[in-house]
Design a protein around this motif. Structure first.
Motif, PDB file in Angstrom:
ATOM      1  N   ALA A 116      60.971 -42.569  49.669  1.00 37.16           N
ATOM      2  CA  ALA A 116      61.933 -43.326  50.460  1.00 37.16           C
ATOM      3  C   ALA A 116      62.926 -42.175  50.995  1.00 37.16           C
ATOM      4  O   ALA A 116      63.355 -42.399  52.335  1.00 37.16           O
ATOM      5  CB  ALA A 116      62.551 -44.274  49.717  1.00 37.16           C
ATOM      6  N   ARG A 117      63.327 -41.097  50.430  1.00 38.33           N
ATOM      7  CA  ARG A 117      64.197 -40.107  50.863  1.00 38.33           C
ATOM      8  C   ARG A 117      63.382 -39.560  52.120  1.00 38.33           C
ATOM      9  O   ARG A 117      64.038 -39.183  53.084  1.00 38.33           O
ATOM     10  CB  ARG A 117      64.293 -39.324  49.887  1.00 38.33           C
ATOM     11  N   CYS A 118      61.947 -39.286  52.115  1.00 38.51           N
ATOM     12  CA  CYS A 118      61.279 -38.548  53.233  1.00 38.51           C
ATOM     13  C   CYS A 118      61.155 -39.493  54.435  1.00 38.51           C
ATOM     14  O   CYS A 118      60.689 -39.014  55.492  1.00 38.51           O
ATOM     15  CB  CYS A 118      59.879 -38.460  52.681  1.00 38.51           C
ATOM     16  N   LYS A 119      61.277 -40.796  54.308  1.00 38.30           N
ATOM     17  CA  LYS A 119      61.236 -41.708  55.388  1.00 38.30           C
ATOM     18  C   LYS A 119      59.986 -41.642  56.211  1.00 38.30           C
ATOM     19  O   LYS A 119      59.202 -42.963  55.767  1.00 38.30           O
ATOM     20  CB  LYS A 119      62.569 -41.575  56.428  1.00 38.30           C
ATOM     21  N   THR A 120      59.456 -41.027  56.751  1.00 36.23           N
ATOM     22  CA  THR A 120      58.349 -40.950  57.711  1.00 36.23           C
ATOM     23  C   THR A 120      57.092 -40.431  57.190  1.00 36.23           C
ATOM     24  O   THR A 120      55.798 -40.388  57.529  1.00 36.23           O
ATOM     25  CB  THR A 120      58.643 -40.362  58.989  1.00 36.23           C
ATOM     26  N   LYS A 122      55.678 -38.630  52.807  1.00 37.81           N
ATOM     27  CA  LYS A 122      55.755 -38.694  51.694  1.00 37.81           C
ATOM     28  C   LYS A 122      56.238 -37.308  50.875  1.00 37.81           C
ATOM     29  O   LYS A 122      56.001 -36.482  51.392  1.00 37.81           O
ATOM     30  CB  LYS A 122      54.471 -39.014  50.871  1.00 37.81           C
ATOM     31  N   ALA A 123      56.444 -37.359  49.477  1.00 36.79           N
ATOM     32  CA  ALA A 123      57.161 -36.301  48.728  1.00 36.79           C
ATOM     33  C   ALA A 123      56.125 -35.689  48.194  1.00 36.79           C
ATOM     34  O   ALA A 123      55.045 -36.504  47.870  1.00 36.79           O
ATOM     35  CB  ALA A 123      57.956 -36.516  47.801  1.00 36.79           C
ATOM     36  N   GLU A 312      57.640 -26.717  44.028  1.00 33.02           N
ATOM     37  CA  GLU A 312      58.864 -27.017  45.097  1.00 33.02           C
ATOM     38  C   GLU A 312      58.341 -28.380  45.416  1.00 33.02           C
ATOM     39  O   GLU A 312      57.288 -28.728  45.889  1.00 33.02           O
ATOM     40  CB  GLU A 312      58.657 -26.017  46.222  1.00 33.02           C
ATOM     41  N   ILE A 313      59.350 -29.272  45.479  1.00 36.98           N
ATOM     42  CA  ILE A 313      59.279 -30.454  45.860  1.00 36.98           C
ATOM     43  C   ILE A 313      59.740 -30.782  47.183  1.00 36.98           C
ATOM     44  O   ILE A 313      61.037 -30.731  47.263  1.00 36.98           O
ATOM     45  CB  ILE A 313      59.522 -31.610  44.707  1.00 36.98           C
ATOM     46  N   THR A 314      59.078 -31.336  48.272  1.00 38.37           N
ATOM     47  CA  THR A 314      59.810 -31.419  49.540  1.00 38.37           C
ATOM     48  C   THR A 314      59.131 -32.581  50.164  1.00 38.37           C
ATOM     49  O   THR A 314      57.923 -33.120  49.514  1.00 38.37           O
ATOM     50  CB  THR A 314      59.856 -30.121  50.378  1.00 38.37           C
ATOM     51  N   CYS A 315      59.383 -32.787  51.503  1.00 37.52           N
ATOM     52  CA  CYS A 315      58.650 -33.865  52.463  1.00 37.52           C
ATOM     53  C   CYS A 315      57.417 -33.180  52.924  1.00 37.52           C
ATOM     54  O   CYS A 315      57.674 -32.172  53.873  1.00 37.52           O
ATOM     55  CB  CYS A 315      59.661 -34.659  53.298  1.00 37.52           C
ATOM     56  N   GLU A 316      56.358 -33.788  53.018  1.00 36.64           N
ATOM     57  CA  GLU A 316      55.286 -33.473  53.706  1.00 36.64           C
ATOM     58  C   GLU A 316      55.379 -33.694  55.175  1.00 36.64           C
ATOM     59  O   GLU A 316      55.219 -32.826  56.132  1.00 36.64           O
ATOM     60  CB  GLU A 316      54.022 -34.059  53.337  1.00 36.64           C
ATOM     61  N   LYS A 317      56.299 -34.898  55.503  1.00 42.12           N
ATOM     62  CA  LYS A 317      56.898 -35.185  56.776  1.00 42.12           C
ATOM     63  C   LYS A 317      58.144 -35.638  56.413  1.00 42.12           C
ATOM     64  O   LYS A 317      58.304 -36.637  55.565  1.00 42.12           O
ATOM     65  CB  LYS A 317      55.898 -36.152  57.559  1.00 42.12           C
ATOM     66  N   GLY A 318      59.015 -35.575  57.498  1.00 44.75           N
ATOM     67  CA  GLY A 318      60.066 -36.500  57.289  1.00 44.75           C
ATOM     68  C   GLY A 318      61.706 -35.750  57.177  1.00 44.75           C
ATOM     69  O   GLY A 318      62.516 -36.425  57.059  1.00 44.75           O
ATOM     70  N   ALA A 362      48.735 -26.801  51.834  1.00 40.61           N
ATOM     71  CA  ALA A 362      49.721 -27.936  51.579  1.00 40.61           C
ATOM     72  C   ALA A 362      50.890 -27.492  52.280  1.00 40.61           C
ATOM     73  O   ALA A 362      51.749 -28.241  53.064  1.00 40.61           O
ATOM     74  CB  ALA A 362      50.227 -28.236  50.196  1.00 40.61           C
ATOM     75  N   VAL A 363      51.708 -26.237  52.212  1.00 43.17           N
ATOM     76  CA  VAL A 363      52.539 -25.837  53.182  1.00 43.17           C
ATOM     77  C   VAL A 363      52.293 -25.732  54.512  1.00 43.17           C
ATOM     78  O   VAL A 363      53.355 -26.243  55.323  1.00 43.17           O
ATOM     79  CB  VAL A 363      52.775 -24.297  52.643  1.00 43.17           C
ATOM     80  N   GLU A 364      51.277 -25.446  54.888  1.00 43.59           N
ATOM     81  CA  GLU A 364      50.947 -25.536  56.696  1.00 43.59           C
ATOM     82  C   GLU A 364      51.078 -27.005  56.988  1.00 43.59           C
ATOM     83  O   GLU A 364      51.256 -27.400  57.958  1.00 43.59           O
ATOM     84  CB  GLU A 364      49.386 -25.047  56.693  1.00 43.59           C
ATOM     85  N   ALA A 365      50.835 -27.972  56.124  1.00 44.80           N
ATOM     86  CA  ALA A 365      50.929 -29.503  56.619  1.00 44.80           C
ATOM     87  C   ALA A 365      52.505 -29.994  56.533  1.00 44.80           C
ATOM     88  O   ALA A 365      52.510 -31.184  57.096  1.00 44.80           O
ATOM     89  CB  ALA A 365      50.413 -30.152  55.543  1.00 44.80           C
ATOM     90  N   ILE A 366      53.248 -29.219  56.214  1.00 44.95           N
ATOM     91  CA  ILE A 366      54.868 -29.729  56.257  1.00 44.95           C
ATOM     92  C   ILE A 366      54.917 -29.718  57.845  1.00 44.95           C
ATOM     93  O   ILE A 366      55.040 -28.755  58.731  1.00 44.95           O
ATOM     94  CB  ILE A 366      55.753 -28.582  55.617  1.00 44.95           C
ATOM     95  N   SER A 367      55.728 -30.949  58.070  1.00 48.27           N
ATOM     96  CA  SER A 367      55.917 -31.126  59.828  1.00 48.27           C
ATOM     97  C   SER A 367      56.985 -32.113  59.706  1.00 48.27           C
ATOM     98  O   SER A 367      57.325 -32.871  58.787  1.00 48.27           O
ATOM     99  CB  SER A 367      54.716 -31.419  60.510  1.00 48.27           C
TER     100      SER A 367
END
Length: 367
Positions: A116-120, A122-123, A312-318, A362-367
């Protein structure tokens, strides 16, 4: 394999807050990593500031990585607060940090809240550091202590209370064990280290409580906050025993016990023996979510069984665009050959093989 693309570096704004570190010298060997071996290429087009928080287990790695970034690129600021895995995850869910460091993957209701935090998007959980967990003790004259999971359960559940208990004697027939009372010390704050340690005890030694970031009050013992205070408590208290990441054990020159793995082999903790356990881990996440399932009862010869993988937990997108660029560049560096190379000197075990390849994807997919 060299990492591709241009990398951004992270500069520290003022003093990087690392209250959880036990020493100003975060390299247990006392040496420093050369910039030529580990520094990323400059990307002068990137600037801005992000905040991150979480695992104190990875604080020494973050410090070294940040130092290398700072030397190469002073245009970006990263503030990492080693507040503990639980606090870091909650800060990420609340949107106050761009990524969280955690010694456990998201679980229970955390994935939905993080999504939900990532909005667009997923984490995602991205493993970045293997942090072996040392069982440390203060017992002068007793070196190379050997302990089985069953005996560890008795100690940390307040059932074995003296160092000359028959269970400890049976596993250390040649040691001169004193009748000193055992002071079992645990993390008083929510901790991924506690979560992983109790997962090990549950899987291998009949721990009577559910594994959790919070230590069960029923087990008893003495609490200390953060990895640095755990190390200090053991160092200052004869008869003490606890669990802490290898880097903190080495920083404080603490005695480390050999632990029996699933085959009954007592194994000394080294980065290499810990890496053998991580190599057998199963990926339970999907897509670029690389949450792992560790086999704490591994029977792999020479495998040290108590390990944690720091994510490291972050948003794949968002993520906001300014945060996304810095997070992606930073994690690209930490997952690179250069970034992983510094870990062994700091008391961690570098990632390798197929897992490292998947981390980079996975890192490369962060956008």
């Amino acid at each position: 394999m060299k990492y591709a693309g241009r990398l951004a570096a992270v500069a520290v704004a003022g003093a990087l807050s690392l209250a959880a570190c036990g020493t100003d010298n975060n390299n247990p060997s006392g040496s420093t990593t050369s910039a030529s071996a580990a520094a990323p290429a400059a990307d002068n087009g990137l600037s801005g500031s992000i905040n991150a928080a979480g695992s104190s287990a990875q604080a020494n790695a973050i410090t070294e990585w940040t130092k290398n970034f700072t030397a190469a690129n002073p245009g970006v600021t990263l503030n990492y607060q080693p507040s503990g895995s639980g606090a870091g995850v909650q800060a990420f869910i609340q949107g106050t940090v761009a990524f969280a460091g955690s010694d456990s993957a998201l679980k229970d209701d955390e994935p939905a809240q993080a999504d939900a935090r990532c909005k667009t998007g997923k984490a995602i959980n991205i493993p970045m550091v293997t942090g072996p967990i040392a069982v440390v003790y203060n017992l002068p004259g007793v070196d190379g202590l050997q302990l089985s999971p069953k005996t560890l359960v008795g100690i940390f559940n307040s059932k074995i209370t003296k160092w000359d208990d028959p269970a400890i004697k049976a596993e250390n027939p040649d040691a001169q064990l004193p009748s000193t009372p055992i002071q079992a010390v645990h993390r008083s704050d929510e901790s991924g280290t506690s979560d992983n340690f109790t997962k090990f005890l549950k899987a291998t030694g009949d721990w009577p409580y559910e594994p959790a970031k919070a230590w069960p009050a029923e087990a008893g013992g003495q609490g200390a906050k953060g990895s640095d205070q755990i190390a200090a408590s053991v160092k200052d208290s004869e008869g003490a025993i606890s669990y802490v990441e290898l880097s903190y054990a080495e920083n404080s020159s603490l005695q480390k016990a050999k632990i029996a793995n699933g085959s009954g082999e007592f194994v000394e903790l080294t980065p290499e023996s810990a890496a053998k356990t991580v190599e057998t881990a199963e990926i339970k996440g999907t897509g670029n979510d690389l949450a792992l399932s560790i086999d704490y009862a591994t029977k792999t010869p020479g495998a040290y069984p108590i390990v944690l993988v720091t994510y490291e937990i972050t948003c794949e997108k968002g993520l906001p665009a300014d945060q996304q660029k810095i997070v992606k560049s930073f994690l690209t560096y930490t997952a690179s050959d250069e970034g992983q190379a510094v870990l062994k000197e700091l008391g961690y075990a570098p990632l390798s093989g197929d897992l490292l390849t998947k981390v980079r994807t996975a890192v490369e997919a962060i956008s």
